[in-house]
Scaffold this motif. Structure first.
Motif, PDB file in Angstrom:
ATOM      1  N   GLY A  93       0.730  -1.168  -0.055  1.00  0.00           N
ATOM      2  CA  GLY A  93       0.163  -0.101  -0.084  1.00  0.00           C
ATOM      3  C   GLY A  93       0.528   1.513   0.067  1.00  0.00           C
ATOM      4  N   ALA A  94       1.798   0.970   0.684  1.00  0.00           N
ATOM      5  CA  ALA A  94       2.930   2.364   0.537  1.00  0.00           C
ATOM      6  C   ALA A  94       3.923   2.876  -0.999  1.00  0.00           C
ATOM      7  N   THR A  95       4.057   1.393  -0.586  1.00  0.00           N
ATOM      8  CA  THR A  95       5.197   1.231  -1.925  1.00  0.00           C
ATOM      9  C   THR A  95       4.244   2.048  -3.441  1.00  0.00           C
ATOM     10  N   LEU A  98       3.326   6.127  -3.038  1.00  0.00           N
ATOM     11  CA  LEU A  98       4.228   6.658  -3.385  1.00  0.00           C
ATOM     12  C   LEU A  98       4.847   6.676  -4.931  1.00  0.00           C
ATOM     13  N   PHE A  99       4.529   5.651  -5.575  1.00  0.00           N
ATOM     14  CA  PHE A  99       5.053   5.854  -6.826  1.00  0.00           C
ATOM     15  C   PHE A  99       4.023   6.336  -7.409  1.00  0.00           C
ATOM     16  N   ALA A 100       2.785   6.601  -6.913  1.00  0.00           N
ATOM     17  CA  ALA A 100       1.452   7.006  -7.063  1.00  0.00           C
ATOM     18  C   ALA A 100       1.353   8.904  -6.930  1.00  0.00           C
ATOM     19  N   MET A 101       2.228   9.226  -6.699  1.00  0.00           N
ATOM     20  CA  MET A 101       2.459  10.955  -5.699  1.00  0.00           C
ATOM     21  C   MET A 101       2.180  11.612  -7.522  1.00  0.00           C
ATOM     22  N   ARG A 110      -5.380   6.154  -3.893  1.00  0.00           N
ATOM     23  CA  ARG A 110      -6.382   5.002  -4.451  1.00  0.00           C
ATOM     24  C   ARG A 110      -5.475   4.120  -5.071  1.00  0.00           C
ATOM     25  N   SER A 111      -4.641   4.300  -5.376  1.00  0.00           N
ATOM     26  CA  SER A 111      -3.563   3.417  -5.709  1.00  0.00           C
ATOM     27  C   SER A 111      -3.263   2.323  -4.702  1.00  0.00           C
ATOM     28  N   GLY A 112      -3.248   3.651  -3.326  1.00  0.00           N
ATOM     29  CA  GLY A 112      -2.338   2.872  -2.032  1.00  0.00           C
ATOM     30  C   GLY A 112      -3.617   1.658  -1.454  1.00  0.00           C
ATOM     31  N   LEU A 113      -4.349   2.068  -1.496  1.00  0.00           N
ATOM     32  CA  LEU A 113      -5.880   1.377  -0.803  1.00  0.00           C
ATOM     33  C   LEU A 113      -5.753   0.076  -1.888  1.00  0.00           C
ATOM     34  N   ARG A 114      -5.095   0.182  -3.441  1.00  0.00           N
ATOM     35  CA  ARG A 114      -5.399  -1.186  -4.576  1.00  0.00           C
ATOM     36  C   ARG A 114      -3.911  -1.969  -3.985  1.00  0.00           C
ATOM     37  N   GLY A 115      -2.927  -1.188  -3.556  1.00  0.00           N
ATOM     38  CA  GLY A 115      -1.714  -2.446  -3.425  1.00  0.00           C
ATOM     39  C   GLY A 115      -2.220  -3.042  -1.816  1.00  0.00           C
TER      40      GLY A 115
END
Length: 163
Positions: A93-95, A98-101, A110-115
């Motif tokens: 989630g954190a990665t 971080l990559f979608a910031m 959204r990307s963190g929740l998906r991860g």
């Protein structure tokens, strides 16, 4: 210097930068292997090795981004307490966040929740495999049980049977 006595000195643990580098390299190797196998499978039967070798340079940007993601995820996972049950969930989630910031806060959330959701699936699968392997009997125990059951017929307690 006397080399007969063993030393009890511990090797120093690698720094965070060293860990990130190692994880990124292993992510690059893993990504290269995946794209090599994909290229080899999709090639005609006469040129599978050549097709696999061509697939790696064609997908070098994807391999590089996967290596960076893998390095960051493994490093976050190492930073989380090792006894924490959902370390993969937190790391993925954190990665992903971080990559979608670069796309904004909403996209990062959204990307963190998906991860994190994918991390939960991975954590639950890992937990299930560990639980399954812990419940299995060892081979030595199976052999001992087989020997005991062969010495005494079925239905007769083992302590009353003299073989």
């Amino acid at each position: 210097m006397d080399t007969t006595t063993p030393t009890t000195e511990k090797m120093p643990s690698p720094s965070l930068i060293e860990r990130v580098r190692r994880h990124a390299i292993s992510g690059g190797i893993l990504g290269s292997a995946v794209y090599f196998s994909q290229g080899a499978t999709k090639s005609p039967s006469g040129s599978r090795l050549f097709g696999g070798a061509l697939a790696v340079p064609r997908n070098v940007l994807r391999i590089g981004s996967f290596a960076a993601w893998y390095g960051a995820a493994k490093s976050v996972r190492c930073a989380v307490a090792p006894d924490y049950p959902f370390e993969t969930t937190v790391a993925w989630g954190a990665t992903n966040a971080l990559f979608a910031m670069r796309h904004g806060r909403r996209a990062a959330c959204r990307s963190g929740l998906r991860g994190a959701a994918l991390g939960v699936v991975a954590d639950m699968a890992q937990y299930g495999v560990k639980r399954f392997l812990a419940s299995r009997r060892s081979r030595a125990e199976e052999r001992r049980i087989a020997r005991e059951s062969a010495a005494c017929p079925a239905g007769i307690p083992a302590d009353t049977c003299h073989a």
